[in-house]
Structures are given as C-alpha cells and as structure tokens.
Design an enzyme around this catalytic site. Structure first.
Site, short mmCIF file in Angstrom:
data_model
loop_
_atom_site.label_atom_id
_atom_site.label_comp_id
_atom_site.label_asym_id
_atom_site.label_seq_id
_atom_site.Cartn_x
_atom_site.Cartn_y
_atom_site.Cartn_z
N LYS A 74 11.40 -7.76 2.47
CA LYS A 74 10.70 -6.62 2.29
C LYS A 74 9.97 -6.23 3.84
CE LYS A 74 7.13 -4.55 -0.63
NZ LYS A 74 6.19 -4.88 -1.85
N SER A 149 6.47 -1.33 -5.57
CA SER A 149 6.69 -1.02 -4.04
C SER A 149 8.07 -1.82 -3.32
CB SER A 149 5.60 -1.26 -3.06
OG SER A 149 5.30 -2.47 -2.98
N SER A 173 4.05 -4.89 -7.73
CA SER A 173 5.36 -4.45 -7.03
C SER A 173 6.47 -5.34 -7.01
CB SER A 173 4.77 -4.20 -5.45
OG SER A 173 4.15 -3.11 -5.35
N1 GLN Z 1 1.56 0.18 -7.48
C1 GLN Z 1 0.46 -0.57 -7.19
C2 GLN Z 1 -0.11 0.21 -6.10
O1 GLN Z 1 0.34 1.12 -5.67
C3 GLN Z 1 1.06 -1.82 -6.73
C4 GLN Z 1 1.36 -1.94 -5.35
C5 GLN Z 1 1.81 -3.51 -5.26
O2 GLN Z 1 2.08 -4.24 -5.81
N2 GLN Z 1 2.04 -3.73 -3.81
O3 GLN Z 1 -1.19 -0.32 -5.53
#
Ligand code: GLN
Length: 457
Positions: A74, A149, A173
């Site tokens: 990532k 994400s 994410s």
């Molecule tokens: N969807 C969540 C957010 O937007 C989680 C993001 C993540 O785990 N990086 O913060």
C-alpha cells in the site's frame, strides 16, 4: 487454484522458477492493470530481485519463509527507492529513502516487492475512489467499487496480479475491500505489528496487516510482519507469533458469538450470506451464542471525531517545506474535510465537547466488546453493512461513512479481526468478519481456515 503454501513449496523445490513466476505476473499486470488500476508504481528492480532469489535457490542456500512470493505494498508504507505517495498530489514526487520495519522483515524472508498499490488518498475512504491516481475497479464485481482504503491490495490479490499484499486498517481499510473483492484479510491487534515507516492516518488506530488469496497466505504473512520492534515504544511485548502450526486444528466446541445488532445495521441480502456462514460454523461443531452489543452503532461518530483530530495533527508536517506541496492546497475533498474538522475540534474552546466525549465512547465500546468476547472465543458477523456502489455514483458523506459501521468498533477497541469470503449476492462477494480478543489472532485465523476449508468442499 493452488493455495499460497503449495505455491511456496513449488517455488522452493524449483518447480516454479522465481523469475518466470514474476514475469508472468508482470505480464498479467500489463494486460489487466490499465483497467483495474491497482498499482501506482511497479518496482523497476523486481526482476533483478527475483534473479537474486532464484540464484540463492540454485546454490542450495537457505531461503526465507516468503521465498519468491510477490508482495504488493500500500502506498502509505515506506519502501526505499519507490514512490510513497499516499495516492495524493501532496506526496506525488516523494521517493522514500528508507524501508519501513515491515518491509525489512519481508526482505529478510526473501519476499519480492512487486510495487506500490493504489489506495484512497491518505487512507481516507471506504471505496477506493478518492485516490489522486484514479479509482480502482473491483475485479470480482466489474463496475462496482472494490472498497477501500486498501483498494489496490485487495483488487490485485483478487485478480492474481501479486501473491500477497500489505494493507493498513484504521477503521476497516483491510477488511472492507477484502470483503468486496472476495479475498482474505486481517486487522491485527493494535501494537502487534510495527508501525515504523507507515505514514499515519490515525496513530492510535492504524495497524498494518496482510491481504491474501487464502487464510494460509494471510497467516504466513502475518507471522513474518508481527512482533515487537525494539525501536518502537507503543508495542505489545510479543516477540513473535506462531500461526501456521495450529491453523488446521479442529474448531469443534469453540464458541461463536453473534449479535442481533449486526442484523439491524446490515442489508438483508448480506445477512442471508452471513447467516448461512453461521450455519456452516454450527455444522463444524461450534457453539453459537448470542452476545449483547447495545452501543455498537455509537462507534462510528466517535471514530470519525478521533480520526479527524489525529489526522489533522499528522498532516501538519505536509506544509510544503519538506515533502513537496502543502496538503490543503492540493488534496481532495475528503482529506480536506477531515483536516478542517480536525482543526475545528482541536481548538481549545471545544475541548471537552467533542474529543473528550469521543474518547468516552471509545472506552465504552472497548468495554462492551471485551465483555462480550469474555463469554465466547470469537464473535462473527458481516464486515460491511452495504453492497458496494457503482463506481462514480455520488454518495453523501454520511452514506460513505456508513460503510464503516461494523469495522470501526474493532479499531476503537484495539482488538483483532479477520475477513474470509462467505459467498456472493447478485454476483458480489460478501466477507464474514471474525472478531477476536486482543492477541487472539490464532483463534481468529483457525476459525477462518476451518470455514474456508468447509466452503471449498
Ligand atoms: N473508511 C474509514 C475511513 O475513511 C477507514 C479508513 C482506514 O481504515 N484507513 O477513515
């Protein structure tokens, strides 16, 4: 399809030559990624690295536990010499001068870093659409979002563009895109995997974790990255994890918690797949027990308050002096929204009104989950309450945030949870979430593995 461990054995025995293996994947990336958009940058020295490992094998030298497997990274984890952009214009030209601790561990076990993967900008998002490099497709449900994400990681593993991937999970994410793309993922207990070299979203919530095509692959990658790093103070005192040894043990007699709360929050079609999954676990001899999670839905707003404050503070270094552009001037809408929200909440006069309250809710959620988990071995339920929308479809902010209802409680509590494919509805994959107590990765993965074995017949 062969499993990750079988592939690894075949590589070690020389039946799959490492260079050929990597070449084949690069070919596939070339063919597929113009559409999929899972990679931001391929590692230019990937074939040289593959050759190095192949030579090691030829010379009969001792090789590492990930020998010749490709891992996608990532784009918020530092890999020396590659672009660590966080999928943002802010860091568009940032080439990392160092390897994060987890990357050092991968290299020490002869993994091959295939490239940097697409993600929501600064890991802010649940759909994979907020990347400055364009959205990623869902290879299992074309036209839909892959989830986020860690969108590039889940999509590329699902499409066979790499063997494994490292994602990060602050509020879901890893689990969310794994659920939508039909692959396996794990959010480790907070403090189990070193965060050194990870660009923070919310530092009290972030964990790096594995994405894999199967549970064995996730367990293997987890064994490699987990364990205390002497240079990091906010870590648990675990030296190393052993997960593969007992992975295939019988799960008969284990107790599984389920909650009515999940049903209230989740789309009925998703619930149908999950209920079938719970029946599978019952057939495996698990005991199904109802647990109470009365405040579960309160986690979402507490999470967004906390993550915004932490993110605001983390982004102050992107002021244009050292890392290129000033973040507020070039970032996307969602990142800006969080910075502004975080700044607002952080102002002195609001102290006690929002942030302190959010921390109180965090304590409540943690206590509630730990209490429920004290009665059972693990809790299972859905991962994401809604089906993934069509790419490009306009959602309101609260509709977007509501993807995270069932994943953020785990991060607030600092516990662990994994996702394993449970079936499909309308041709869209649905993942079963298995939630465990702190440091119960072994139990969680064991249940996931038994479930996966049972489903694959
Ligand atoms: N969807 C969540 C957010 O937007 C989680 C993001 C993540 O785990 N990086 O913060």
């Amino acid at each position: 399809m062969e499993g990750t461990l079988e592939k690894l054995k075949a590589i070690k025995r020389g039946e799959i030559p490492v260079v050929e293996h990597v070449q084949q994947q690069l070919e596939r990336v070339k063919k597929r990624d113009r559409w999929l958009n899972a990679f931001i940058q391929l590692n230019p020295s990937v074939l040289r690295e593959a050759e190095g490992i192949q030579n090691k094998l030829k010379r009969g030298e001792k090789v590492g536990r990930l020998c010749g497997l490709t891992v996608g990274i990532k784009s918020n984890i530092n890999v020396r010499g590659l672009r660590v952009t966080c999928a943002s214009k802010t860091l568009e030209n940032y080439v990392s001068p160092f390897d994060a601790e987890v990357i050092k561990r991968l290299r020490a076990e002869d993994a091959i870093i295939i490239g940097m993967q697409n993600m929501d900008e600064f890991a802010c998002g649940s759909s994979g659409e907020t990347s400055a490099f364009g959205p990623t497709q869902n290879p299992k449900a074309p036209g839909r979002i892959p989830g986020g994400s860690s969108s590039g990681g889940a999509a590329s593993v699902a499409d066979g563009l790499c063997d494994l991937s490292l994602g990060t999970d602050t509020g879901g994410s890893i689990r969310n895109p794994c659920s939508h793309c039909g692959v396996v993922g794990l959010k480790p207990t907070y403090g189990l995997v070193p965060r050194q070299g990870l660009i923070d979203l919310g530092m009290s919530l972030d964990q790096i974790g594995p994405i894999a095509p199967d549970v064995e692959g996730a367990a293997l990658l987890m064994e490699v990255i987990a364990g205390r790093s002497p240079n990091e103070c906010v870590m648990l005192g675990v030296e190393r994890l052993e997960l593969l040894k007992q992975l295939n043990d019988d799960v008969k007699g284990m107790s599984i918690g389920i909650s009515r709360k999940f049903e209230e929050l989740t789309h009925p079609e998703i619930m149908q797949v999950i209920d079938k999954g719970i029946e599978t676990l019952r057939d495996l001899g698990c005991k199904i027990v109802e647990v109470e999670l009365p405040n579960l839905e309160k986690a979402l707003s507490a999470y967004y308050l906390i993550v915004s404050v932490e993110f605001f503070s983390a982004t102050r270094k992107f002021d244009g002096r050292r890392y290129g552009k000033r973040i507020e001037e070039v970032c996307g809408e969602e990142v800006l929204r969080r910075i502004l929200r975080g700044a607002y909440i952080s102002k002195k006069e609001y102290k006690g009104k929002y942030y302190q309250r959010a921390l109180q809710v965090r304590t409540l959620i943690r206590k509630e989950l730990i209490a429920a988990l004290s009665k059972v071995d693990v809790i299972v339920g859905p991962t994401v309450p809604k089906l993934p929308h069509n790419l490009g479809e306009k959602l309101t902010v609260s509709e977007m945030y509501s993807y995270d209802y069932l994943t953020v409680p785990v991060n607030l509590a600092g516990i662990c949870a994994g996702v394993v494919p449970a079936g499909e509805t309308q041709g869209i994959p649905v993942g079963l979430q298995v939630i465990g107590k702190p440091l119960s990765e072994q139990q969680v993965l064991k249940i996931m593995r038994a479930f996966e074995r049972c489903r694959s017949g």
